[in-house]
Design a protein around this motif. Structure first.
Motif, PDB file in Angstrom:
ATOM      1  N   GLU A 101       0.779  -1.227  -0.064  1.00  0.00           N
ATOM      2  CA  GLU A 101       0.009  -0.043   0.096  1.00  0.00           C
ATOM      3  C   GLU A 101       0.686   1.305   0.105  1.00  0.00           C
ATOM      4  N   TYR A 102       0.391   2.164  -0.790  1.00  0.00           N
ATOM      5  CA  TYR A 102       1.194   3.473  -0.972  1.00  0.00           C
ATOM      6  C   TYR A 102       0.325   4.427  -0.421  1.00  0.00           C
ATOM      7  N   SER A 103       0.745   5.567   0.265  1.00  0.00           N
ATOM      8  CA  SER A 103       0.380   6.640   0.667  1.00  0.00           C
ATOM      9  C   SER A 103       0.707   8.002   0.181  1.00  0.00           C
ATOM     10  N   LEU A 104      -0.259   8.754  -0.407  1.00  0.00           N
ATOM     11  CA  LEU A 104       0.405  10.120  -0.986  1.00  0.00           C
ATOM     12  C   LEU A 104      -0.258  11.215  -0.279  1.00  0.00           C
ATOM     13  N   ALA A 105       0.233  12.426  -0.528  1.00  0.00           N
ATOM     14  CA  ALA A 105      -0.322  13.582   0.050  1.00  0.00           C
ATOM     15  C   ALA A 105      -1.663  13.936  -0.299  1.00  0.00           C
ATOM     16  N   VAL A 106      -2.412  14.076   0.725  1.00  0.00           N
ATOM     17  CA  VAL A 106      -4.024  14.437   0.651  1.00  0.00           C
ATOM     18  C   VAL A 106      -3.886  15.900   0.531  1.00  0.00           C
ATOM     19  N   ASN A 107      -3.774  16.458  -0.506  1.00  0.00           N
ATOM     20  CA  ASN A 107      -3.645  17.888  -0.902  1.00  0.00           C
ATOM     21  C   ASN A 107      -5.191  18.430  -1.432  1.00  0.00           C
ATOM     22  N   ASN A 108      -6.103  17.767  -1.693  1.00  0.00           N
ATOM     23  CA  ASN A 108      -7.311  18.101  -2.013  1.00  0.00           C
ATOM     24  C   ASN A 108      -8.431  17.351  -1.309  1.00  0.00           C
ATOM     25  N   GLU A 109      -8.469  17.643  -0.064  1.00  0.00           N
ATOM     26  CA  GLU A 109      -9.254  16.831   0.886  1.00  0.00           C
ATOM     27  C   GLU A 109     -10.550  16.318   0.220  1.00  0.00           C
TER      28      GLU A 109
END
Ligand code: GLA
Length: 376
Positions: A101-109
């Motif tokens: 699993e990869y987690s990316l920035a949440v920059n657009n809630e």
């Protein structure tokens, strides 16, 4: 050697410095028929695009800023940039690839948008090499995104080439990428167009035709549900030439706030060969933009978040005063196995081309040339 614009290799000018002290270069590409494009190394971004109108008068038809600081400011909504590593949204910034699993920035809630944070492709400074040949002038931008940058697996080596052919008033953008680990890739350009000239008050009177019978419906946060539905009977039916403003109102109250939808291109060869995806027209200037692409989809965004920010030459960019026609794969493809594949593997070559081609209404439909045939 020819005496036309193609004979001269575009020279780098200094456009400015980033906040962290990197020099940003600007290149000018010209056709012999009036198109002038300016592209910069920050974000491999299209900064200016001048094209003639019905009377041969040129205007800059894309939004942007006069300085690097403008591009670094909150007012910049991805104007003209190369967008990625994965443009558009990834649900909750998460995906699983080869069991990890990869987690990316949440920059657009609550989602990941346009490649993430400080090191998304629009914000980094690319290397550039200009060239010219008897077909035209170009700049090759390259960037090597290290393994793990913005949370994405693999080192991704990307080349984006802007090319202006000698004649025909076209801007060709070609994307190439390779990786050393399987990784999702979805690249687009985020140019905002107003064919009456950037800073003109509205695009609602522009007409649009889209070569798309289907679209991908989304939830309120603009993440696809996974369905691929017909545009028939919806405000998304642009199969016939339609004014952008004609049916936009019912969409204002939705999560998209207007048009902000992924259209599935329906030409049989979409996703493989260049197809005519979209045609945009503005009556007063007579300018026509045709978008050709080998990508399977196009995001049509009607500038719903533009807020009157001040851009080039002090002009302000009002709500819905420009549109984006972003050629790409479907949003959140990495979480939908029924969508066309966006995973690039080691040893494979990602390659894609989009062409923005300009014409004026006066020279078309006269039964000569291929204007009539090409009409979308
Ligand atoms: C894309 C998105 C929009 C918006 C713009 C940038 O087109 O789909 O929702 O985020 O980029 O403001």
């Amino acid at each position: 050697m020819t005496t036309s614009a193609s004979g001269e290799e575009p020279v780098a000018e200094q456009f400015g410095m980033t906040k962290d002290g990197q020099a940003v270069e600007l290149f000018t590409l010209k056709s012999d028929t009036g198109l002038v494009a300016k592209v910069m190394t920050r974000g491999a971004t299209l900064v200016q695009l001048h094209v003639p109108d019905n009377d041969g008068k040129s205007a800059d038809v894309v939004l942007g800023f006069d300085s690097v600081a403008g591009y670094e400011s909150e007012d910049n909504q991805y104007f003209g940039c190369t967008t990625g590593r994965v443009c558009n949204r990834i649900a909750k910034g998460k995906f699983t690839l080869d069991g990890k699993e990869y987690s990316l920035a949440v920059n657009n809630e609550p989602n990941h948008l346009h490649g993430g944070g400080e090191k998304s492709l629009d914000k980094v400074v690319w290397k550039a090499k200009s060239f010219s040949n008897d077909k035209g002038q170009g700049v090759r931008f390259s960037y090597s995104s290290p393994d793990g940058e913005e949370g994405y697996p693999g080192q991704l080596d990307i080349v984006v080439t802007y090319f202006v052919p000698v004649t025909g008033n076209r801007l060709n953008i070609t994307y190439n990428a390779t990786t050393d680990k399987a990784t999702p890739v979805n690249l687009t350009n985020h140019a905002y167009f107003n064919l009456a000239g950037a800073g003109s008050p509205s695009v609602l009177d522009h007409t649009l035709r889209l070569n798309a019978d289907r679209y991908t419906p989304t939830d309120d946060t603009l993440i696809p549900t996974g369905a691929v539905d017909s545009v028939e009977g919806t405000p998304l039916d642009f199969r016939k030439v339609t004014k952008i403003g004609q049916r936009i109102e019912p969409l204002t109250g939705t999560g998209a706030l207007g048009y902000d939808h992924n259209f599935v291109l329906n030409a049989p060869e979409a996703g493989k060969k260049l197809v005519l995806a979209a045609a945009l027209r503005e009556k007063t200037s007579g300018r026509i933009l045709r978008v050709r692409t080998d990508q399977p989809a196009i995001q049509f965004y009607s500038g719903n978040f533009l807020k009157g920010q001040v851009g080039k030459e002090g002009k302000s960019y009002a709500h819905r005063s420009a549109i984006c026609l972003e050629t790409q794969h479907y949003p959140d493809s990495v979480n939908h196995s029924n969508f066309p594949n966006t995973i690039l593997k080691p040893g494979e070559k990602f390659q894609s081309t989009t062409i923005y081609e300009f014409a004026v209404a006066g020279t078309e439909g006269n039964g000569k040339g291929d204007g009539a045939k090409k009409k979308l």
